[in-house]
Scaffold this motif. Structure first.
Motif, PDB file in Angstrom:
ATOM      1  N   GLN A   1      28.220   5.666 -17.306  1.00  0.00           N
ATOM      2  CA  GLN A   1      27.348   6.162 -18.371  1.00  0.00           C
ATOM      3  C   GLN A   1      26.099   5.304 -18.482  1.00  0.00           C
ATOM      4  O   GLN A   1      24.993   5.821 -18.662  1.00  0.00           O
ATOM      5  CB  GLN A   1      28.089   6.179 -19.703  1.00  0.00           C
ATOM      6  N   LEU A   2      26.260   3.997 -18.393  1.00  0.00           N
ATOM      7  CA  LEU A   2      25.102   3.104 -18.447  1.00  0.00           C
ATOM      8  C   LEU A   2      24.180   3.336 -17.256  1.00  0.00           C
ATOM      9  O   LEU A   2      22.956   3.361 -17.405  1.00  0.00           O
ATOM     10  CB  LEU A   2      25.551   1.649 -18.495  1.00  0.00           C
ATOM     11  N   ALA A   3      24.758   3.519 -16.076  1.00  0.00           N
ATOM     12  CA  ALA A   3      23.951   3.784 -14.879  1.00  0.00           C
ATOM     13  C   ALA A   3      23.211   5.106 -15.006  1.00  0.00           C
ATOM     14  O   ALA A   3      22.013   5.193 -14.683  1.00  0.00           O
ATOM     15  CB  ALA A   3      24.844   3.786 -13.636  1.00  0.00           C
ATOM     16  N   ASP A   4      23.880   6.140 -15.501  1.00  0.00           N
ATOM     17  CA  ASP A   4      23.232   7.439 -15.677  1.00  0.00           C
ATOM     18  C   ASP A   4      22.098   7.357 -16.689  1.00  0.00           C
ATOM     19  O   ASP A   4      21.028   7.931 -16.490  1.00  0.00           O
ATOM     20  CB  ASP A   4      24.246   8.492 -16.133  1.00  0.00           C
ATOM     21  N   LEU A   5      22.328   6.636 -17.784  1.00  0.00           N
ATOM     22  CA  LEU A   5      21.297   6.503 -18.805  1.00  0.00           C
ATOM     23  C   LEU A   5      20.108   5.719 -18.265  1.00  0.00           C
ATOM     24  O   LEU A   5      18.955   6.105 -18.468  1.00  0.00           O
ATOM     25  CB  LEU A   5      21.858   5.836 -20.057  1.00  0.00           C
ATOM     26  N   ARG A   6      20.361   4.644 -17.550  1.00  0.00           N
ATOM     27  CA  ARG A   6      19.265   3.847 -16.983  1.00  0.00           C
ATOM     28  C   ARG A   6      18.429   4.693 -16.025  1.00  0.00           C
ATOM     29  O   ARG A   6      17.202   4.649 -16.057  1.00  0.00           O
ATOM     30  CB  ARG A   6      19.840   2.637 -16.268  1.00  0.00           C
ATOM     31  N   TRP A   7      19.095   5.459 -15.178  1.00  0.00           N
ATOM     32  CA  TRP A   7      18.391   6.337 -14.243  1.00  0.00           C
ATOM     33  C   TRP A   7      17.560   7.371 -15.011  1.00  0.00           C
ATOM     34  O   TRP A   7      16.390   7.608 -14.696  1.00  0.00           O
ATOM     35  CB  TRP A   7      19.413   7.035 -13.337  1.00  0.00           C
ATOM     36  N   ALA A   8      18.158   7.994 -16.046  1.00  0.00           N
ATOM     37  CA  ALA A   8      17.462   9.014 -16.828  1.00  0.00           C
ATOM     38  C   ALA A   8      16.232   8.442 -17.533  1.00  0.00           C
ATOM     39  O   ALA A   8      15.195   9.096 -17.612  1.00  0.00           O
ATOM     40  CB  ALA A   8      18.413   9.642 -17.843  1.00  0.00           C
ATOM     41  N   VAL A   9      16.339   7.217 -18.032  1.00  0.00           N
ATOM     42  CA  VAL A   9      15.203   6.568 -18.696  1.00  0.00           C
ATOM     43  C   VAL A   9      14.060   6.374 -17.691  1.00  0.00           C
ATOM     44  O   VAL A   9      12.898   6.646 -17.998  1.00  0.00           O
ATOM     45  CB  VAL A   9      15.630   5.221 -19.325  1.00  0.00           C
TER      46      VAL A   9
END
Length: 87
Positions: free
Chosen positions: A42-50
């Motif tokens: 989830q953290l990786a997905d959020l970082r990528w999305a940001v």
């Protein structure tokens, strides 16, 4: 996925997450996301999305953790990076 924006909504895919980040930052100047502490994906997905949302908005965005004592979740503040104007 368990990733929410100021509440329980979840995201079915990463493209939807990028759209949510970009629209929230465009509309209110920031976004607060809630992520489960134990889920690295989830953290990786959020970082990528940001990162991708920042490109779409043509402004760099940063994400920083907010204190959330005694919780199994992390609140993440997403906002534009203040840039200095060099003269």
């Amino acid at each position: 996925m368990g990733l929410g924006v100021d509440g329980p909504p979840s995201y079915e895919n990463r493209e939807a997450l990028v759209s949510q980040v970009a629209e929230s930052v465009r509309r209110s100047g920031q976004m607060v996301a809630t992520v489960d502490r134990l889920t690295d994906q989830q953290l990786a997905d959020l970082r990528w999305a940001v990162q991708i949302a920042g490109r779409a908005l043509r402004t760099p965005l940063r994400a920083r953790a907010l204190p959330c004592a005694g919780s199994s979740q992390i609140r993440i503040l997403i906002e534009p990076v203040e840039q200095e104007v060099v003269r």
